[in-house]
Design a protein around this motif. Structure first.
Motif, PDB file in Angstrom:
ATOM      1  N   LEU A  87       0.838  -1.192   0.000  1.00  0.00           N
ATOM      2  CA  LEU A  87       0.000   0.000   0.000  1.00  0.00           C
ATOM      3  C   LEU A  87       0.882   1.254   0.000  1.00  0.00           C
ATOM      4  N   ALA A  88       0.257   2.407   0.233  1.00  0.00           N
ATOM      5  CA  ALA A  88       0.949   3.668  -0.002  1.00  0.00           C
ATOM      6  C   ALA A  88       2.091   3.949   0.962  1.00  0.00           C
ATOM      7  N   ASP A  89       1.999   3.478   2.222  1.00  0.00           N
ATOM      8  CA  ASP A  89       3.066   3.764   3.179  1.00  0.00           C
ATOM      9  C   ASP A  89       3.093   2.687   4.258  1.00  0.00           C
ATOM     10  N   ASP A  90       4.089   2.782   5.131  1.00  0.00           N
ATOM     11  CA  ASP A  90       4.291   1.744   6.143  1.00  0.00           C
ATOM     12  C   ASP A  90       3.125   1.654   7.124  1.00  0.00           C
ATOM     13  N   ARG A  91       2.490   2.785   7.406  1.00  0.00           N
ATOM     14  CA  ARG A  91       1.367   2.736   8.348  1.00  0.00           C
ATOM     15  C   ARG A  91       0.207   1.924   7.785  1.00  0.00           C
ATOM     16  N   LEU A  92      -0.106   2.151   6.509  1.00  0.00           N
ATOM     17  CA  LEU A  92      -1.168   1.373   5.879  1.00  0.00           C
ATOM     18  C   LEU A  92      -0.778  -0.096   5.734  1.00  0.00           C
TER      19      LEU A  92
END
Length: 264
Positions: A162-167
């Motif tokens: 996904l778009a970034d590590d949090r997602l």
């Protein structure tokens, strides 16, 4: 490299045992695997409605799990299953027999296209293309785009970041929750499956001196499932449009598990 076919060399009951074990360990990583297969089949059937005698290619077919399910859904189609690994391909031949023409070829080598007819109607894949580099994947998509009939479909089900590590962290939590609810936690993992398969003397006829499997996937862990090429679904869609597909995008998603579809 020349694409090649061959005989299985092992009893069908041995193949059935190992294919069942393969499917079980894969469900540990993809608890929604049967739903994913069904949605992919829905898309292919929808795209090919009205097409007589369609030709469908399964890219990185492994032991034939996706091919077999599509063959049940589309009994009038002809299938070509392509994989570089002799053991997995041998299991497909022994277990599923003539459900497909089973071809050993490396998708990263442009010569793999020798296995294709001039025109195909669908190319599909499941948890297999993540190991290819961006350049090799772009070339693969161009090859498919040039061979796919107008209105034909490409459908790839795989884990894509996904778009970034949090997602991605939340996607891991979603995946863990689904596995727990589906009762697939604690399954045999990818690495132990391979260790056991290579130690089984009944499978000796299927072994090669060196298996063409990426070292990065040897643990069967997160790197394997998020994809060694780390391409997002949007990046896959962009490469497919550049390869000549008119439409491309995500048709289904569960966390970081995507079905990316393109229509020629």
């Amino acid at each position: 490299m020349t694409a090649s076919t061959g005989t299985a060399g092992i009893p069908s009951d041995v193949a059935a045992e190992w294919v069942e074990r393969w499917d079980a360990q894969q469900e540990g990583y993809v608890p929604q695997r049967e739903e994913r297969f069904a949605v992919l089949a829905d898309a292919v059937a929808g795209a090919l409605a009205g097409v007589a005698d369609p030709v469908i290619v399964d890219l990185g077919c492994g032991p034939g799990s996706l091919t077999a399910r599509l063959a049940r859904r589309l009994p009038g189609a002809s299938f070509i299953g392509v994989d570089a690994d002799p053991l997995l391909l041998g299991l497909a031949r022994a277990h599923y027999g003539t459900a497909a023409a089973w071809v050993r070829a490396d998708l990263a080598d442009p010569a793999w296209a020798e296995a294709l007819p001039e025109t195909i109607h669908a190319a599909v894949s499941s948890t297999a293309l993540h190991w290819m580099s961006r350049a090799s994947l772009a070339q693969l998509y161009r090859t498919l785009g040039a061979r796919t009939a107008p209105g034909g479909i490409f459908a790839d089900a795989d884990h894509m970041p996904l778009a970034d590590d949090r997602l991605n962290g939340l996607a891991d939590a979603v995946g863990a929750g689904r596995a727990e609810r589906a009762g697939t936690t604690g399954r045999e993992e990818w690495g132990p499956w391979w260790e056991a398969a290579l130690a089984d003397e009944r499978l000796a006829p299927l072994r090669a001196s060196a298996r063409p499997l990426p070292e990065a996937d040897s643990t069967g862990g997160a790197e394997h499932h998020h994809g060694s090429n780390l391409l997002t679904a949007d990046e896959h869609a962009g490469l497919l449009r550049a390869a000549g597909y008119r439409s491309a995008g995500t048709l289904w998603q569960a966390g970081d598990d995507h079905l990316v579809v393109a229509v020629r």
